[in-house]
Design a protein around this motif. Structure first.
Motif, short mmCIF file in Angstrom:
data_model
loop_
_atom_site.label_atom_id
_atom_site.label_comp_id
_atom_site.label_asym_id
_atom_site.label_seq_id
_atom_site.Cartn_x
_atom_site.Cartn_y
_atom_site.Cartn_z
N MET A 201 0.79 -1.27 0.08
CA MET A 201 -0.07 0.01 0.10
C MET A 201 0.86 1.36 0.05
N ASN A 202 0.54 2.18 -0.60
CA ASN A 202 1.48 3.32 -0.99
C ASN A 202 1.04 4.12 0.34
N THR A 203 2.02 5.40 0.62
CA THR A 203 1.76 6.00 1.87
C THR A 203 0.50 6.72 2.05
N THR A 204 0.21 7.60 0.64
CA THR A 204 -0.77 8.16 0.59
C THR A 204 -2.07 7.31 0.89
N ALA A 205 -2.26 6.56 0.29
CA ALA A 205 -3.26 5.40 0.85
C ALA A 205 -3.48 5.13 2.14
N ALA A 206 -2.22 4.89 2.77
CA ALA A 206 -2.15 4.46 3.91
C ALA A 206 -2.70 5.53 5.26
N THR A 207 -2.20 6.65 4.77
CA THR A 207 -2.72 7.96 5.65
C THR A 207 -4.15 8.42 5.55
N GLN A 208 -4.38 7.99 4.44
CA GLN A 208 -5.93 8.67 4.07
C GLN A 208 -6.92 7.29 4.47
N ALA A 209 -6.44 6.08 4.77
CA ALA A 209 -7.11 4.98 5.08
C ALA A 209 -8.28 5.14 6.10
N GLY A 210 -7.76 5.96 7.33
CA GLY A 210 -8.51 6.47 8.30
C GLY A 210 -9.82 7.42 8.02
N ASP A 211 -9.62 8.29 6.90
CA ASP A 211 -10.47 9.25 6.31
C ASP A 211 -11.58 8.61 5.64
N LEU A 212 -11.35 7.22 5.25
CA LEU A 212 -12.43 6.64 4.30
C LEU A 212 -13.76 6.53 5.13
N PRO A 213 -14.94 6.40 4.46
CA PRO A 213 -16.25 6.27 4.93
C PRO A 213 -16.08 4.53 5.48
N ALA A 214 -16.96 3.94 6.37
CA ALA A 214 -16.73 2.72 7.08
C ALA A 214 -17.18 1.72 5.79
N SER A 215 -17.97 1.99 5.00
CA SER A 215 -18.28 0.93 3.75
C SER A 215 -17.11 0.74 3.03
N GLU A 216 -16.33 1.79 2.61
CA GLU A 216 -15.31 1.67 1.78
C GLU A 216 -14.20 1.11 2.46
N ASP A 217 -13.95 1.54 3.59
CA ASP A 217 -12.75 0.69 4.35
C ASP A 217 -13.16 -0.69 4.55
N HIS A 218 -14.34 -1.06 4.71
CA HIS A 218 -14.99 -2.56 4.74
C HIS A 218 -14.44 -3.13 3.28
N ASN A 219 -14.95 -2.28 2.23
CA ASN A 219 -14.49 -3.17 0.93
C ASN A 219 -13.19 -3.29 0.56
N ASN A 220 -12.31 -2.31 0.99
CA ASN A 220 -11.04 -2.26 0.95
C ASN A 220 -10.40 -3.62 1.74
N CYS A 221 -10.86 -3.79 2.78
CA CYS A 221 -10.46 -4.88 3.68
C CYS A 221 -10.88 -6.26 3.12
N ARG A 222 -12.06 -6.32 2.45
CA ARG A 222 -12.43 -7.59 1.98
C ARG A 222 -11.58 -7.81 0.61
N ALA A 223 -11.34 -6.87 -0.25
CA ALA A 223 -10.70 -7.05 -1.47
C ALA A 223 -9.25 -7.49 -1.01
N LEU A 224 -8.61 -6.88 -0.04
CA LEU A 224 -7.28 -7.25 0.53
C LEU A 224 -7.24 -8.48 1.03
N GLY A 225 -8.28 -8.90 1.79
CA GLY A 225 -8.40 -10.39 2.10
C GLY A 225 -8.56 -11.30 0.93
N GLN A 226 -9.27 -11.00 -0.14
CA GLN A 226 -9.17 -11.67 -1.13
C GLN A 226 -8.09 -12.18 -1.86
N ILE A 227 -7.26 -10.91 -1.89
CA ILE A 227 -5.94 -10.96 -2.59
C ILE A 227 -4.92 -11.99 -1.67
N LEU A 228 -5.05 -11.37 -0.34
CA LEU A 228 -4.18 -12.45 0.55
C LEU A 228 -4.50 -13.91 0.39
N ASP A 229 -5.71 -14.19 0.42
CA ASP A 229 -6.24 -15.52 0.33
C ASP A 229 -5.73 -16.30 -0.87
N ARG A 230 -5.34 -15.35 -2.12
CA ARG A 230 -5.12 -16.05 -3.19
C ARG A 230 -3.45 -16.30 -3.41
#
Length: 131
Positions: free
Chosen positions: A1-30
């Motif tokens: 994850m790039n620094t900009t995305a990491a610093t802005q992660a706390g600024d995301l709406p809860a639903s978008e943050d949840h979607n990012n976590c799900r997408a990351l989980g799917q990639i890590l599962d793969r």
């Protein structure tokens, strides 16, 4: 994850943050899947045909290797090249994205080898406590 995305992660709406976590989980599962790791390992030495991979990856079924290769191709980690020969020839190779997994998987493998005795002891200790 790039620094900009990491610093802005706390600024995301809860639903978008949840979607990012799900997408990351799917990639890590793969990329953390047992057969993915084995396929990346054998293809790190160069392109191979399906039956060559079957021989080099012990214990994988035809179906599981097929499913794994299709998933890796879908994710852009493996390329499939079919040659118009008789009999047909198909080779699988890592893409640039697939090759970028080699070093992180090597580091994780080294860590697992180094910490295997520690983990095995912790498991044995835990199991004897009867928790």
């Amino acid at each position: 994850m790039n620094t900009t995305a990491a610093t802005q992660a706390g600024d995301l709406p809860a639903s978008e943050d949840h979607n990012n976590c799900r997408a990351l989980g799917q990639i890590l599962d793969r990329v953390g899947d047992k057969w993915t790791i084995m396929v990346v390992g054998v293809l790190s030495r160069g392109p191979l045909r399906f039956n060559q991979m079957m021989r080099e990856i012990g214990g994988v079924s035809h179906r599981m290797l097929t499913l794994t290769l299709r998933s890796l191709e879908r994710d852009g980690l493996v390329s499939r090249t079919a040659y118009a020969t008789i009999p047909p020839k198909v080779e699988y190779a890592l893409t640039d994205a697939g090759r970028s997994l080699i070093e992180p998987l090597r580091v994780l493998s080294d860590w697992a080898i180094d910490y295997r005795p520690v983990i095995e002891k912790a498991r044995a200790d835990f199991d004897t406590r009867g928790v």
